[in-house]
Scaffold this active site. Sequence first.
Site, PDB file in Angstrom:
ATOM      1  N   THR A  32       0.838  -1.200   0.000  1.00 20.90           N
ATOM      2  CA  THR A  32       0.000   0.000   0.000  1.00 20.90           C
ATOM      3  C   THR A  32       0.869   1.245   0.000  1.00 20.90           C
ATOM      4  O   THR A  32       1.798   1.360   0.798  1.00 20.90           O
ATOM      5  CB  THR A  32      -0.906  -0.036   1.251  1.00 20.90           C
ATOM      6  OG1 THR A  32      -1.784  -1.145   1.113  1.00 20.90           O
ATOM      7  CG2 THR A  32      -1.713   1.241   1.399  1.00 20.90           C
ATOM      8  N   HIS A 166      -6.858 -10.847  -1.301  1.00 26.95           N
ATOM      9  CA  HIS A 166      -6.126 -10.653  -0.033  1.00 26.95           C
ATOM     10  C   HIS A 166      -6.916 -11.327   1.090  1.00 26.95           C
ATOM     11  O   HIS A 166      -7.920 -10.802   1.562  1.00 26.95           O
ATOM     12  CB  HIS A 166      -5.991  -9.149   0.219  1.00 26.95           C
ATOM     13  CG  HIS A 166      -5.045  -8.777   1.323  1.00 26.95           C
ATOM     14  ND1 HIS A 166      -4.571  -9.678   2.249  1.00 26.95           N
ATOM     15  CD2 HIS A 166      -4.480  -7.587   1.644  1.00 26.95           C
ATOM     16  CE1 HIS A 166      -3.749  -9.046   3.100  1.00 26.95           C
ATOM     17  NE2 HIS A 166      -3.684  -7.776   2.745  1.00 26.95           N
ATOM     18  N   TYR A 171      -7.147  -9.062   7.840  1.00 26.09           N
ATOM     19  CA  TYR A 171      -8.207  -8.271   7.215  1.00 26.09           C
ATOM     20  C   TYR A 171      -9.461  -9.145   7.020  1.00 26.09           C
ATOM     21  O   TYR A 171      -9.486 -10.295   7.451  1.00 26.09           O
ATOM     22  CB  TYR A 171      -7.696  -7.649   5.911  1.00 26.09           C
ATOM     23  CG  TYR A 171      -6.578  -6.668   6.190  1.00 26.09           C
ATOM     24  CD1 TYR A 171      -6.843  -5.464   6.824  1.00 26.09           C
ATOM     25  CD2 TYR A 171      -5.251  -6.978   5.890  1.00 26.09           C
ATOM     26  CE1 TYR A 171      -5.821  -4.574   7.135  1.00 26.09           C
ATOM     27  CE2 TYR A 171      -4.222  -6.085   6.195  1.00 26.09           C
ATOM     28  CZ  TYR A 171      -4.518  -4.888   6.820  1.00 26.09           C
ATOM     29  OH  TYR A 171      -3.511  -4.012   7.135  1.00 26.09           O
TER      30      TYR A 171
HETATM   31  C1  FMN Z   1       4.612  -0.279   3.193  1.00 29.07           C
HETATM   32  C2  FMN Z   1       4.004  -1.655   3.120  1.00 29.07           C
HETATM   33  C3  FMN Z   1       2.713  -1.816   2.642  1.00 29.07           C
HETATM   34  C4  FMN Z   1       2.144  -3.105   2.553  1.00 29.07           C
HETATM   35  N1  FMN Z   1       0.888  -3.241   2.012  1.00 29.07           N
HETATM   36  C5  FMN Z   1       0.371  -4.487   1.794  1.00 29.07           C
HETATM   37  C6  FMN Z   1      -0.842  -4.659   1.069  1.00 29.07           C
HETATM   38  O1  FMN Z   1      -1.485  -3.717   0.594  1.00 29.07           O
HETATM   39  N2  FMN Z   1      -1.276  -5.932   0.899  1.00 29.07           N
HETATM   40  C7  FMN Z   1      -0.614  -7.021   1.392  1.00 29.07           C
HETATM   41  O2  FMN Z   1      -1.053  -8.150   1.212  1.00 29.07           O
HETATM   42  N3  FMN Z   1       0.563  -6.868   2.050  1.00 29.07           N
HETATM   43  C8  FMN Z   1       1.085  -5.652   2.242  1.00 29.07           C
HETATM   44  N4  FMN Z   1       2.314  -5.505   2.838  1.00 29.07           N
HETATM   45  C9  FMN Z   1       3.105  -6.719   3.178  1.00 29.07           C
HETATM   46  C10 FMN Z   1       4.078  -7.063   2.028  1.00 29.07           C
HETATM   47  O3  FMN Z   1       3.377  -7.502   0.878  1.00 29.07           O
HETATM   48  C11 FMN Z   1       5.074  -8.172   2.416  1.00 29.07           C
HETATM   49  O4  FMN Z   1       4.375  -9.351   2.697  1.00 29.07           O
HETATM   50  C12 FMN Z   1       5.922  -7.797   3.611  1.00 29.07           C
HETATM   51  O5  FMN Z   1       6.487  -6.506   3.468  1.00 29.07           O
HETATM   52  C13 FMN Z   1       7.051  -8.827   3.816  1.00 29.07           C
HETATM   53  O6  FMN Z   1       7.904  -8.867   2.694  1.00 29.07           O
HETATM   54  P1  FMN Z   1       9.345  -8.129   2.733  1.00 29.07           P
HETATM   55  O7  FMN Z   1      10.019  -8.652   3.959  1.00 29.07           O
HETATM   56  O8  FMN Z   1      10.018  -8.535   1.459  1.00 29.07           O
HETATM   57  O9  FMN Z   1       9.085  -6.659   2.831  1.00 29.07           O
HETATM   58  C14 FMN Z   1       2.880  -4.237   2.971  1.00 29.07           C
HETATM   59  C15 FMN Z   1       4.176  -4.057   3.469  1.00 29.07           C
HETATM   60  C16 FMN Z   1       4.749  -2.798   3.539  1.00 29.07           C
HETATM   61  C17 FMN Z   1       6.165  -2.657   4.038  1.00 29.07           C
END
Ligand code: FMN
Length: 354
Positions: A32, A166, A171
């Site tokens: 997001t 999702h 959620y």
């Molecule tokens: C700023 C931000 C926004 C996120 N928004 C969503 C989202 O809209 N939908 C979702 O399923 N996960 C969301 N996540 C989770 C990420 O998709 C991901 O699963 C999480 O950051 C772990 O992966 P990473 O360690 O590579 O960052 C968000 C994570 C971050 C950091």
Amino acid sequence: MTATTTLLGSLLTPTTLAGLPLSSRFAMAPMTRFRSPGGVPTPEVAAYYRRRAEHGVGLIITEGVLVDHPSAGHETTVPRLTAGAAEDGWRRVTNEVHAGGGRIAAQLWHLGSAREPVDGVAAWTPSGEPGGSRAMTLADIDTLLAAYAEAAAGAVRAGFDAVEIHAAHGYLLDEFLWPHTNRRTDRFGGSPAARAAFPAEVIRAVRGAVPAAMPVIVRFSQFKERDFTARIAESPAELAVILDAFAAAGADVLHASQRRFAEPVFGGSALNLAGWAGRLTGLPTITVGSIGLDGAFFTSGALDELVRRHDAGEFDVAALGRILLGNPAWVSHAAAGRFGEIRDYRKSDEDTFF
Ligand SMILES: Cc1cc2nc3c(=O)[nH]c(=O)nc-3n(C[C@H](O)[C@H](O)[C@H](O)COP(=O)(O)O)c2cc1C
């Protein structure tokens, strides 16, 4: 970038995910960004996603896109997929990503009781609690199934290659899966099969609204944003019931969300959540969680562990989240060994947008 450059090993090779051809086995995890005023993605949003596609991310999964219902969420800068300006904005995004050589899935989102201030609908609410969300009625269930189907149809019209539902992180759909937030006494609460029933109906509604060849991805997790120790399934057998319901409803790909990809989920096995999802259902899977966050990823054995798990069949695609915020070219730089051009993830990357 070729298959022989190869620190990233087999992850750089093209593949097909449920029939969708991808240029690499890297995806961008949904994040997001609050950059779509009035729910409409701007040209900057299109350029942002294209930049990642141009640099070797095979599949972009968009930030959560609110389904069109007042209870889904009320942030005005979170995108929607309604006919008109929002759909046109997404068409620009999908065109740009395709021009950059990538494929793109729209993530469909309803916040449930995570909506702030809490005044929407939830799977269930403790009786007598003043204010807050109210438990969904059977009429709400029908209304929301229609909203998910309409958002999926909008994704088709806007040129998306896939949709992701999702159902993770606490959620709305995950509120149904988690016993702590679902104590319903109708057919949508109780056993793991009953708790999976509403998310499965959403999958069926979405499946029915998109062409048969378009992959429907379902994202799920054990953890919740409000409780990292939460679990929807205490055993592989319970997880099998839930994921089999998803598969029977038409899920083509399971996106198993973990905070750290190498963490085991159940005792007695090193398999991660994607590994269990694939083993239990036979469906292709996406893994995610702390991949590539800093330079130690390349030197500590973590990259080798990721490639090893991929080559052992534990997952098909690896999603990158936070590291892509500050490094749109992470895949191509890592592939070429240009480590000096990769910056470690830092929290302030979440405030930038390029
Ligand atoms: C700023 C931000 C926004 C996120 N928004 C969503 C989202 O809209 N939908 C979702 O399923 N996960 C969301 N996540 C989770 C990420 O998709 C991901 O699963 C999480 O950051 C772990 O992966 P990473 O360690 O590579 O960052 C968000 C994570 C971050 C950091």
